[in-house]
Design a protein around this motif. Structure first.
Motif, PDB file in Angstrom:
ATOM      1  N   GLY A  62      -0.416  40.745  -3.886  1.00  0.00           N
ATOM      2  CA  GLY A  62      -0.321  42.042  -4.548  1.00  0.00           C
ATOM      3  C   GLY A  62       1.042  42.308  -5.152  1.00  0.00           C
ATOM      4  O   GLY A  62       1.165  43.032  -6.152  1.00  0.00           O
ATOM      5  N   ARG A  63       2.095  41.736  -4.579  1.00  0.00           N
ATOM      6  CA  ARG A  63       3.452  41.983  -5.055  1.00  0.00           C
ATOM      7  C   ARG A  63       3.928  40.934  -6.056  1.00  0.00           C
ATOM      8  O   ARG A  63       4.942  41.149  -6.748  1.00  0.00           O
ATOM      9  N   LEU A  64       3.231  39.801  -6.120  1.00  0.00           N
ATOM     10  CA  LEU A  64       3.588  38.758  -7.078  1.00  0.00           C
ATOM     11  C   LEU A  64       2.380  38.479  -7.973  1.00  0.00           C
ATOM     12  O   LEU A  64       1.539  37.628  -7.663  1.00  0.00           O
ATOM     13  N   PRO A  65       2.256  39.186  -9.075  1.00  0.00           N
ATOM     14  CA  PRO A  65       1.101  38.996  -9.978  1.00  0.00           C
ATOM     15  C   PRO A  65       0.973  37.533 -10.392  1.00  0.00           C
ATOM     16  O   PRO A  65       1.959  36.876 -10.750  1.00  0.00           O
TER      17      PRO A  65
END
Length: 351
Positions: free
Chosen positions: A22-25
């Motif tokens: 979720g934090r690293l697309p």
């Protein structure tokens, strides 16, 4: 029990993977050889350890679930201390030439390596002499039966290398009080605050003595101003206290009780309860399992002037591993103990 629940490791790994993704697309930490996947598992493992500590800590924050040193600290708040292990002691017979000397502090050992040390120096006035010994390591492991052989660790001039344990054996050794036993005393203390000599007080005082596991108190036992006290030592093969045990309890309780009552401390009289059981299957392992269940039943339910119902006896037999059916013919009625008597499992006949 605490309501705190430790999340399983698999759930923490999944949560860490979801957070990374979720934090690293565009990243996928679920790929088999993904570095991010390794990070997720490492972080989840660390957090799982933290949750494990929190789960353990949650148990220590209340006295009814605390263990070890935390339980001992809880107990100390209410003035209780864990009963320390005590060393088994007894007498042995040594043989040798007249005037030979067994010095104080001489060590002997059992066949399994357990060590014992002699007390006062003894000089043989005849070909044999009685020597007092004490187990080096405190605990029930020092208990040694009558007739057992002990061997001197180092030779003693003029004395035979082996000695024999006298009646009633090297006895009275007790292990350090278990968490379960200490917790029971602590909860009883919390629920029954001291009242200057109540029935609960006498029971609590008796249970403070090493080896005492259950105690019963009888107000006005022999008239006004008297208190009857009896107890057992479940950690021993013979749970009935000796005269020395009674003296130890009397000395401890009399130092705490009010000065006006008269304490009457006595050992309960054991009543051996014979049983006849038709057992299916009638095999040695199942018989042993039945005996173990019955011994456990009597240790839990047998009390002076108490009753053990036939239903409980039958239930205990049914709980034995491997038992499929049985018929109990003796006893034919509930086991009722008289005042001052306590039921013990006697001879079991397999019909």
């Amino acid at each position: 029990m605490s309501d705190f629940e430790r999340p399983p490791l698999t759930s923490l790994i999944t949560q860490a993977q979801d957070d990374i993704n979720g934090r690293l697309p565009g990243a996928d930490s679920r790929l088999r050889r993904s570095v991010l996947g390794v990070f997720a598992k490492v972080w989840a493992g660390l957090i799982h350890g933290v949750y494990g500590f929190l789960a353990w800590l949650a148990q220590q924050l209340l006295p009814d679930t605390a263990t070890g040193e935390w339980l001992a600290r809880w107990a100390s708040i209410w003035g209780l201390t864990r009963k320390a292990a005590t060393s088994a002691a007894g007498a042995i017979t040594v043989s040798g030439t007249i005037t030979s000397v067994v010095p104080a502090g001489t060590q002997l050992q059992r066949s399994d390596g357990a060590l014992f040390v002699t007390g006062a120096e003894v000089t043989l006035a005849g070909v044999t002499a009685v020597v007092q010994v004490t187990a080096v390591v405190a605990g029930a492991g020092g208990i040694t039966t009558t007739g057992s052989s002990l061997t001197f660790v180092s030779p003693v001039a003029g004395v035979s290398s082996s000695a024999t344990v006298n009646t009633p054996g090297i006895a009275a050794g007790t292990d350090e009080e278990s968490d379960e036993a200490l917790r029971g005393r602590l909860l009883a203390r919390i629920r029954n605050p001291p009242q200057g000599g109540s029935k609960a007080d006498y029971e609590a005082w008796a249970l403070e003595v090493a080896g005492v596991t259950r105690a019963w108190v009888y107000p006005r036992h022999s008239g006004a101003g008297t208190v009857g006290l009896t107890f057992v030592m479940d950690g021993r093969e013979d749970i009935i206290p000796t005269e020395d045990d009674i003296a130890a309890v009397v000395a401890h309780v009399e130092a705490l009780m009010p000065v006006t009552p008269e304490l009457l401390c006595f050992a309960p009289i054991p009543d051996a309860i014979a049983m006849t059981i038709a057992l299916t299957p009638n095999t040695d392992p199942v018989k042993a399992a039945v005996l173990a269940q019955l011994e456990d039943l009597f240790s839990r339910e047998a009390i002076p002037a108490g009753t053990i119902s036939l239903n409980k006896i039958n239930e205990a037999i049914s709980l034995a591993e491997g038992e499929t059916d049985h018929t109990l013919t003796i006893p034919a009625a509930p086991v009722v103990s008289a005042t001052g008597h306590i039921a013990r499992l006697g001879t079991v006949t397999w019909a």
